[in-house]
Enzyme design. Sequence first.
Site, PDB file in Angstrom:
ATOM      1  N   CYS A  18       0.809  -1.263  -0.005  1.00 39.03           N
ATOM      2  CA  CYS A  18      -0.055   0.125  -0.081  1.00 39.03           C
ATOM      3  C   CYS A  18       0.892   1.294   0.101  1.00 39.03           C
ATOM      4  CB  CYS A  18      -0.847  -0.109   1.135  1.00 39.03           C
ATOM      5  SG  CYS A  18      -2.149   1.196   1.427  1.00 39.03           S
ATOM      6  N   PRO A  19       0.632   2.211  -0.743  1.00 34.73           N
ATOM      7  CA  PRO A  19      -0.675   2.466  -1.520  1.00 34.73           C
ATOM      8  C   PRO A  19      -0.463   1.934  -3.119  1.00 34.73           C
ATOM      9  CG  PRO A  19       0.429   4.518  -1.638  1.00 34.73           C
ATOM     10  CD  PRO A  19       1.245   3.621  -0.906  1.00 34.73           C
TER      11      PRO A  19
END
Length: 81
Positions: A18-19
Amino acid sequence: MSTEIDIAETLDVKGLSCPMPIVKTKGAIDDLAPGEVLEVVATDPGSVSDIDGWATGTDGVMLLEQEEGDDVYTHYVRKEA
């Protein structure tokens, strides 16, 4: 996969956390025509909730299905508009 899905493109985001899976998924979806399906293959377990939340909160995108395999998570996202 429980249903037959016609995949237009596969996006490999294995090894990313992430992201980045969301960032790359958004970029790939933007390049698809309405009705086409993007298969996203990830190794980040957080991608399950991240892609679900992103698809739910994004107009013109629908999460069709998610699958968990041996440390691999596959997501099927359709561009609606």
